[in-house]
Design an enzyme around this catalytic site. Structure first.
Site, short mmCIF file in Angstrom:
data_model
loop_
_atom_site.label_atom_id
_atom_site.label_comp_id
_atom_site.label_asym_id
_atom_site.label_seq_id
_atom_site.Cartn_x
_atom_site.Cartn_y
_atom_site.Cartn_z
N ASN A 1 81.54 2.62 39.49
CA ASN A 1 80.03 2.62 39.83
C ASN A 1 79.71 3.26 38.83
O ASN A 1 80.32 3.99 37.76
CB ASN A 1 79.84 4.36 40.75
CG ASN A 1 81.14 5.30 40.72
OD1 ASN A 1 82.13 5.01 40.46
ND2 ASN A 1 79.89 6.90 40.73
N GLU B 1 76.77 5.13 37.30
CA GLU B 1 75.31 6.19 37.53
C GLU B 1 74.09 6.43 36.22
O GLU B 1 74.24 5.53 35.04
CB GLU B 1 75.22 7.69 37.81
CG GLU B 1 76.70 7.86 38.70
CD GLU B 1 76.83 9.40 39.17
OE1 GLU B 1 77.86 9.20 40.09
OE2 GLU B 1 77.01 10.16 38.51
N GLU C 1 80.62 -1.38 44.03
CA GLU C 1 81.05 -2.45 45.48
C GLU C 1 80.07 -3.77 44.51
O GLU C 1 80.19 -4.46 45.10
CB GLU C 1 80.40 -2.47 46.72
CG GLU C 1 81.64 -1.67 47.30
CD GLU C 1 80.80 -0.36 47.20
OE1 GLU C 1 81.46 0.39 47.89
OE2 GLU C 1 80.70 0.51 46.42
#
Length: 142
Positions: A52, A54, A65
């Protein structure tokens, strides 16, 4: 050990989970501190990872994903056998709604999703279980 009738071998599951768990270390999550790693097993037997990323403007961030799938697609992969998603919490987190629809673009309802917690335990669900009655490419007019 994969469950009975698993679509992938024990060796593939071990590699898939190891790479997903390791991918958490690449997560850029200075705001939530919620690390997520993902690894996809392609139809050709390659493993593609994502983490991930951010952003200070939260909606601009990208989930692990989607990073993994985008990386795989750009590398030329079009067919996939499984994905593992790893977090630090127990129980492990399921892909968010946006990721479910994103993954559905490239998978079928029987596609396996292994969700790992912080202790390395997993829950296995299919795309159809996480996104029932989904809308996919095959639903558009030919």
């Amino acid at each position: 050990m994969p469950p009975i009738n698993s679509p992938i071998s024990a060796e593939e599951l071990h590699t898939l989970s190891t790479k997903a768990i390791e991918a958490k270390t690449a997560a850029y999550c200075p705001y939530s501190k919620f690390r997520v790693g993902a690894c996809i097993l392609t139809a050709s037997g390659d493993f593609v990872v994502g983490a991930n990323i951010e952003n200070v403007a939260y909606p601009v961030g990208t989930c692990a994903e989607r990073v993994a799938f985008a990386t795989a697609i750009v590398a030329g992969h079009k067919e996939f056998r499984a994905i593992a998603v790893a977090t630090d919490i127990t129980p492990g987190a399921s892909p968010c709604g946006m990721c479910r629809q994103y993954m559905r673009e490239f998978t079928t309802p029987s596609f396996p999703i292994y969700m790992y917690d912080g202790q390395g335990n997993y829950v296995l669900k299919t795309m159809g279980e996480l996104l029932p009655n989904s809308f996919g490419p095959e639903d558009l007019p030919k």
